[in-house]
Design an enzyme around this catalytic site. Structure first.
Site, mmCIF file in Angstrom:
data_model
loop_
_atom_site.group_PDB
_atom_site.id
_atom_site.type_symbol
_atom_site.label_atom_id
_atom_site.label_comp_id
_atom_site.label_asym_id
_atom_site.label_seq_id
_atom_site.Cartn_x
_atom_site.Cartn_y
_atom_site.Cartn_z
ATOM 1 N N HIS A 50 0.832 -1.200 0.000
ATOM 2 C CA HIS A 50 0.000 0.000 0.000
ATOM 3 C C HIS A 50 0.865 1.248 0.000
ATOM 4 C CE1 HIS A 50 0.561 -0.607 4.464
ATOM 5 N NE2 HIS A 50 0.786 0.685 4.379
HETATM 6 P P1 TYD Z 1 -2.404 -3.998 7.536
HETATM 7 O O1 TYD Z 1 -2.494 -2.543 7.200
HETATM 8 O O2 TYD Z 1 -3.055 -4.964 6.596
HETATM 9 O O3 TYD Z 1 -0.886 -4.401 7.722
HETATM 10 P P2 TYD Z 1 0.286 -4.358 6.616
HETATM 11 O O4 TYD Z 1 -0.005 -3.199 5.722
HETATM 12 O O5 TYD Z 1 1.506 -4.191 7.437
HETATM 13 O O6 TYD Z 1 0.286 -5.654 5.881
HETATM 14 O O7 TYD Z 1 -2.977 -4.165 9.000
HETATM 15 C C1 TYD Z 1 -3.331 -5.428 9.525
HETATM 16 C C2 TYD Z 1 -4.573 -5.255 10.376
HETATM 17 O O8 TYD Z 1 -4.333 -4.370 11.470
HETATM 18 C C3 TYD Z 1 -5.749 -4.673 9.592
HETATM 19 O O9 TYD Z 1 -6.914 -5.351 10.000
HETATM 20 C C4 TYD Z 1 -5.816 -3.234 10.040
HETATM 21 C C5 TYD Z 1 -5.260 -3.294 11.449
HETATM 22 N N1 TYD Z 1 -4.564 -2.071 11.897
HETATM 23 C C6 TYD Z 1 -5.121 -1.307 12.896
HETATM 24 O O10 TYD Z 1 -6.217 -1.593 13.423
HETATM 25 N N2 TYD Z 1 -4.450 -0.194 13.329
HETATM 26 C C7 TYD Z 1 -3.265 0.177 12.793
HETATM 27 O O11 TYD Z 1 -2.675 1.199 13.226
HETATM 28 C C8 TYD Z 1 -2.700 -0.614 11.737
HETATM 29 C C9 TYD Z 1 -1.394 -0.231 11.096
HETATM 30 C C10 TYD Z 1 -3.386 -1.734 11.325
#
Ligand code: TYD
Length: 138
Positions: A50
């Site tokens: 992302h």
């Molecule tokens: P995600 O953004 O998919 O992680 P990455 O981009 O590192 O692969 O986040 C994983 C899960 O955590 C998703 O359900 C969203 C949640 N999340 C939060 O609730 N708060 C946060 O600050 C972050 C970064 C993620």
């Protein structure tokens, strides 16, 4: 690469071990609004995929190592984070993927804003279009 830089962090080292302090707007260029950490990631997992419209972050691998792919439609580079005294600043409009987490790696992330789903672009084609449009200035 624009909006990406390494930030060396202080290390206080003595016979008792090492300590690295981090202060918002001092060691890193923004007020810290949110902290999270990524851990227990299997070695074959690749995550991230992302870009953010406004969010600024500093990534610190506080234990182990991890590779970060940083990409725009114009350029890309890979950074290996394997040192708790080095931060990787990532500003807006940079596509990132995290992979090759070593066993037990812990990736600490400092963020300039609270969690906001609308700040994410999770589709690369959409990101590309957004980036090109912004570059053209509209
Ligand atoms: P995600 O953004 O998919 O992680 P990455 O981009 O590192 O692969 O986040 C994983 C899960 O955590 C998703 O359900 C969203 C949640 N999340 C939060 O609730 N708060 C946060 O600050 C972050 C970064 C993620």
């Amino acid at each position: 690469m624009k909006n990406v830089k390494m930030i060396p962090l202080d290390v206080h080292s003595d016979s008792y071990g090492k300590l690295t302090p981090i202060e918002g707007r001092e060691s890193i260029p923004f007020d810290i609004q949110r902290v999270y950490y990524i851990y227990e990631v299997d070695q074959d997992v690749r995550r991230g995929f992302h870009s953010h419209k406004n969010l600024e972050q500093v990534l610190i691998c506080v234990h182990g190592s991890v590779k970060i792919l940083l990409k725009t439609p114009d350029e890309e580079k890979t950074v290996v984070l394997d040192n708790p005294s080095q931060g990787l600043y990532i500003g807006p409009d940079i596509w990132r993927e995290m992979y090759d987490f070593s066993c037990g790696a812990v990736l600490l992330v400092l963020a300039s804003e609270h969690y906001d789903v609308s700040d994410y672009i999770r589709d690369y084609q959409q990101y590309d279009a957004y980036y090109q449009k912004k570059k053209r200035g509209n």
